[in-house]
Design a protein around this motif. Structure first.
Motif, PDB file in Angstrom:
ATOM      1  N   ILE A  40      -7.650 -14.320   8.417  1.00 29.10           N
ATOM      2  CA  ILE A  40      -7.884 -13.030   9.056  1.00 29.10           C
ATOM      3  C   ILE A  40      -6.769 -12.449   9.766  1.00 29.10           C
ATOM      4  CG2 ILE A  40      -9.554 -12.037  11.099  1.00 29.10           C
ATOM      5  CD1 ILE A  40     -11.448 -14.135  10.268  1.00 29.10           C
ATOM      6  N   ARG A  41      -6.072 -13.246  10.481  1.00 34.25           N
ATOM      7  CA  ARG A  41      -4.924 -12.757  11.264  1.00 34.25           C
ATOM      8  C   ARG A  41      -4.023 -12.218  10.277  1.00 34.25           C
ATOM      9  NH1 ARG A  41      -3.060 -16.937  15.790  1.00 34.25           N
ATOM     10  NH2 ARG A  41      -4.182 -15.784  17.850  1.00 34.25           N
ATOM     11  N   ARG A  42      -3.554 -12.592   9.025  1.00 28.55           N
ATOM     12  CA  ARG A  42      -2.698 -12.183   8.189  1.00 28.55           C
ATOM     13  C   ARG A  42      -3.164 -10.813   7.421  1.00 28.55           C
ATOM     14  NH1 ARG A  42      -2.721 -17.883   5.940  1.00 28.55           N
ATOM     15  NH2 ARG A  42      -1.028 -18.707   6.777  1.00 28.55           N
ATOM     16  N   PHE A  43      -4.328 -11.015   7.397  1.00 30.44           N
ATOM     17  CA  PHE A  43      -4.922  -9.491   6.857  1.00 30.44           C
ATOM     18  C   PHE A  43      -4.739  -8.433   7.715  1.00 30.44           C
ATOM     19  CE2 PHE A  43      -8.395  -6.580   6.053  1.00 30.44           C
ATOM     20  CZ  PHE A  43      -7.958  -6.030   4.856  1.00 30.44           C
ATOM     21  N   LEU A  44      -5.125  -8.697   9.107  1.00 29.82           N
ATOM     22  CA  LEU A  44      -5.062  -7.729  10.454  1.00 29.82           C
ATOM     23  C   LEU A  44      -3.487  -7.390  10.297  1.00 29.82           C
ATOM     24  CD1 LEU A  44      -7.525  -9.075  13.147  1.00 29.82           C
ATOM     25  CD2 LEU A  44      -7.516  -6.873  11.798  1.00 29.82           C
ATOM     26  N   GLN A  45      -2.666  -8.560  10.396  1.00 37.26           N
ATOM     27  CA  GLN A  45      -1.121  -8.116  10.594  1.00 37.26           C
ATOM     28  C   GLN A  45      -0.846  -7.098   9.452  1.00 37.26           C
ATOM     29  OE1 GLN A  45       1.140 -11.226  11.038  1.00 37.26           O
ATOM     30  NE2 GLN A  45       3.423  -9.836  10.650  1.00 37.26           N
ATOM     31  N   PHE A  46      -1.324  -7.193   8.123  1.00 38.06           N
ATOM     32  CA  PHE A  46      -0.904  -6.433   7.181  1.00 38.06           C
ATOM     33  C   PHE A  46      -1.557  -4.916   7.104  1.00 38.06           C
ATOM     34  CE2 PHE A  46      -2.146  -5.136   2.750  1.00 38.06           C
ATOM     35  CZ  PHE A  46      -0.939  -5.077   1.990  1.00 38.06           C
ATOM     36  N   GLN A  47      -2.707  -4.942   7.398  1.00 41.63           N
ATOM     37  CA  GLN A  47      -3.450  -3.467   7.560  1.00 41.63           C
ATOM     38  C   GLN A  47      -2.624  -2.887   8.662  1.00 41.63           C
ATOM     39  OE1 GLN A  47      -4.796  -2.208   5.590  1.00 41.63           O
ATOM     40  NE2 GLN A  47      -6.169  -3.230   4.410  1.00 41.63           N
ATOM     41  N   LEU A  48      -2.659  -3.396   9.798  1.00 36.26           N
ATOM     42  CA  LEU A  48      -1.918  -2.850  10.896  1.00 36.26           C
ATOM     43  C   LEU A  48      -0.583  -2.257  10.693  1.00 36.26           C
ATOM     44  CD1 LEU A  48      -3.204  -4.818  13.938  1.00 36.26           C
ATOM     45  CD2 LEU A  48      -3.947  -2.417  13.443  1.00 36.26           C
ATOM     46  N   THR A  49       0.022  -3.081   9.834  1.00 35.14           N
ATOM     47  CA  THR A  49       1.644  -2.487   9.348  1.00 35.14           C
ATOM     48  C   THR A  49       1.620  -1.256   8.471  1.00 35.14           C
ATOM     49  OG1 THR A  49       2.413  -4.932   9.638  1.00 35.14           O
ATOM     50  CG2 THR A  49       3.671  -3.380   8.290  1.00 35.14           C
ATOM     51  N   VAL A  50       0.733  -1.305   7.638  1.00 29.43           N
ATOM     52  CA  VAL A  50       0.546  -0.006   6.693  1.00 29.43           C
ATOM     53  C   VAL A  50       0.064   0.973   7.394  1.00 29.43           C
ATOM     54  CG1 VAL A  50      -0.885   0.606   4.790  1.00 29.43           C
ATOM     55  CG2 VAL A  50       0.022  -1.686   4.799  1.00 29.43           C
ATOM     56  N   ASN A  51      -0.986   0.776   8.411  1.00 26.51           N
ATOM     57  CA  ASN A  51      -1.462   1.920   9.115  1.00 26.51           C
ATOM     58  C   ASN A  51      -0.433   2.543  10.187  1.00 26.51           C
ATOM     59  OD1 ASN A  51      -3.730   2.139   7.712  1.00 26.51           O
ATOM     60  ND2 ASN A  51      -4.923   0.567   9.035  1.00 26.51           N
ATOM     61  N   VAL A  52       0.322   1.538  10.681  1.00 25.49           N
ATOM     62  CA  VAL A  52       1.397   2.077  11.833  1.00 25.49           C
ATOM     63  C   VAL A  52       2.353   3.000  10.954  1.00 25.49           C
ATOM     64  CG1 VAL A  52       3.249   1.660  13.161  1.00 25.49           C
ATOM     65  CG2 VAL A  52       0.944   0.456  13.540  1.00 25.49           C
ATOM     66  N   VAL A  53       2.663   2.542   9.930  1.00 27.66           N
ATOM     67  CA  VAL A  53       3.743   3.095   8.848  1.00 27.66           C
ATOM     68  C   VAL A  53       3.212   4.641   8.567  1.00 27.66           C
ATOM     69  CG1 VAL A  53       4.868   3.006   7.048  1.00 27.66           C
ATOM     70  CG2 VAL A  53       4.888   1.134   8.273  1.00 27.66           C
ATOM     71  N   ALA A  54       2.023   4.609   7.981  1.00 22.72           N
ATOM     72  CA  ALA A  54       1.377   5.927   7.818  1.00 22.72           C
ATOM     73  C   ALA A  54       1.259   6.587   8.839  1.00 22.72           C
ATOM     74  CB  ALA A  54      -0.051   5.653   7.190  1.00 22.72           C
ATOM     75  N   LEU A  55       0.833   6.382  10.048  1.00 22.53           N
ATOM     76  CA  LEU A  55       0.903   7.310  11.088  1.00 22.53           C
ATOM     77  C   LEU A  55       2.306   7.570  11.536  1.00 22.53           C
ATOM     78  CD1 LEU A  55      -0.963   8.106  13.841  1.00 22.53           C
ATOM     79  CD2 LEU A  55      -0.321   6.190  14.897  1.00 22.53           C
ATOM     80  N   PHE A  56       3.188   6.976  11.625  1.00 27.87           N
ATOM     81  CA  PHE A  56       4.482   7.213  11.699  1.00 27.87           C
ATOM     82  C   PHE A  56       4.916   8.200  11.154  1.00 27.87           C
ATOM     83  CE2 PHE A  56       9.198   6.705  11.276  1.00 27.87           C
ATOM     84  CZ  PHE A  56       9.766   6.990  12.602  1.00 27.87           C
ATOM     85  N   ILE A  57       4.755   8.143   9.834  1.00 27.59           N
ATOM     86  CA  ILE A  57       5.317   9.170   8.747  1.00 27.59           C
ATOM     87  C   ILE A  57       4.468  10.631   8.895  1.00 27.59           C
ATOM     88  CG2 ILE A  57       5.046   9.749   6.398  1.00 27.59           C
ATOM     89  CD1 ILE A  57       5.606   6.872   5.618  1.00 27.59           C
ATOM     90  N   CYS A  58       3.194  10.292   9.045  1.00 29.05           N
ATOM     91  CA  CYS A  58       2.473  11.723   9.386  1.00 29.05           C
ATOM     92  C   CYS A  58       2.901  12.130  10.832  1.00 29.05           C
ATOM     93  CB  CYS A  58       0.986  11.362   9.593  1.00 29.05           C
ATOM     94  SG  CYS A  58       0.525  10.896   7.919  1.00 29.05           S
ATOM     95  N   THR A  59       3.210  11.511  11.922  1.00 24.98           N
ATOM     96  CA  THR A  59       3.693  11.969  13.022  1.00 24.98           C
ATOM     97  C   THR A  59       5.171  12.661  12.815  1.00 24.98           C
ATOM     98  OG1 THR A  59       2.381  10.424  14.256  1.00 24.98           O
ATOM     99  CG2 THR A  59       4.194  11.578  15.286  1.00 24.98           C
ATOM    100  N   VAL A  60       5.805  12.011  12.202  1.00 19.98           N
ATOM    101  CA  VAL A  60       7.216  12.464  12.121  1.00 19.98           C
ATOM    102  C   VAL A  60       7.440  13.937  11.177  1.00 19.98           C
ATOM    103  CG1 VAL A  60       9.610  12.230  10.979  1.00 19.98           C
ATOM    104  CG2 VAL A  60       8.661  10.378  12.509  1.00 19.98           C
ATOM    105  N   GLY A  61       6.523  13.943  10.231  1.00 19.24           N
ATOM    106  CA  GLY A  61       6.261  15.130   9.480  1.00 19.24           C
ATOM    107  C   GLY A  61       5.676  16.338  10.178  1.00 19.24           C
ATOM    108  N   ALA A  62       4.799  15.922  11.216  1.00 28.15           N
ATOM    109  CA  ALA A  62       4.301  16.885  12.228  1.00 28.15           C
ATOM    110  C   ALA A  62       5.302  17.499  13.073  1.00 28.15           C
ATOM    111  CB  ALA A  62       2.981  16.467  12.789  1.00 28.15           C
ATOM    112  N   ILE A  63       5.987  16.609  13.647  1.00 32.03           N
ATOM    113  CA  ILE A  63       6.754  17.017  14.719  1.00 32.03           C
ATOM    114  C   ILE A  63       8.016  17.685  14.342  1.00 32.03           C
ATOM    115  CG2 ILE A  63       8.552  16.082  16.402  1.00 32.03           C
ATOM    116  CD1 ILE A  63       6.633  13.883  17.078  1.00 32.03           C
ATOM    117  N   THR A  64       8.776  17.473  13.049  1.00 35.22           N
ATOM    118  CA  THR A  64       9.886  18.019  12.350  1.00 35.22           C
ATOM    119  C   THR A  64       9.413  19.430  11.813  1.00 35.22           C
ATOM    120  OG1 THR A  64       9.443  16.885  10.437  1.00 35.22           O
ATOM    121  CG2 THR A  64      10.894  16.012  12.085  1.00 35.22           C
ATOM    122  N   GLY A  65       7.991  19.834  11.740  1.00 32.30           N
ATOM    123  CA  GLY A  65       7.607  21.006  11.131  1.00 32.30           C
ATOM    124  C   GLY A  65       7.618  21.153   9.526  1.00 32.30           C
TER     125      GLY A  65
END
Length: 86
Positions: A4-29
């Motif tokens: 469960i811990r490994r799965f959570l770490q994997f999922q949180l990593t994927v979601n943090v990266v997706a959030l970062f990509i979308c945030t950078v795209g929105a900030i840069t215009g």
């Protein structure tokens, strides 16, 4: 508990990266590089492969020899947050 811990770490990593990509795209215009439906597909695929990889992991011989986790242990501890964010 370990899986469960490994799965959570994997999922949180994927979601943090997706959030970062979308945030950078929105900030840069440039707009969001991933549309909502694409994010849903990425999440679906990553859920499936992550669950399959962790569910088919064989148990280790020392699994029953170690001490149980404490009642107040965090599900996502500081070491896991470091791995997720770095």
């Amino acid at each position: 508990y370990d899986n469960i811990r490994r799965f959570l770490q994997f999922q949180l990593t994927v979601n943090v990266v997706a959030l970062f990509i979308c945030t950078v795209g929105a900030i840069t215009g440039f707009g969001t590089p991933l549309k909502p439906i694409q994010l849903l597909w990425v999440n679906l695929i990553m859920d499936t492969f992550g669950a399959l990889a962790l569910a088919t992991e064989p148990p280790t011989p020392d699994l029953l020899q170690r001490q149980p986790y404490g009642r107040n242990d965090q599900l996502v501890n500081a070491h896991m947050w470091r791995n997720i964010l770095i």
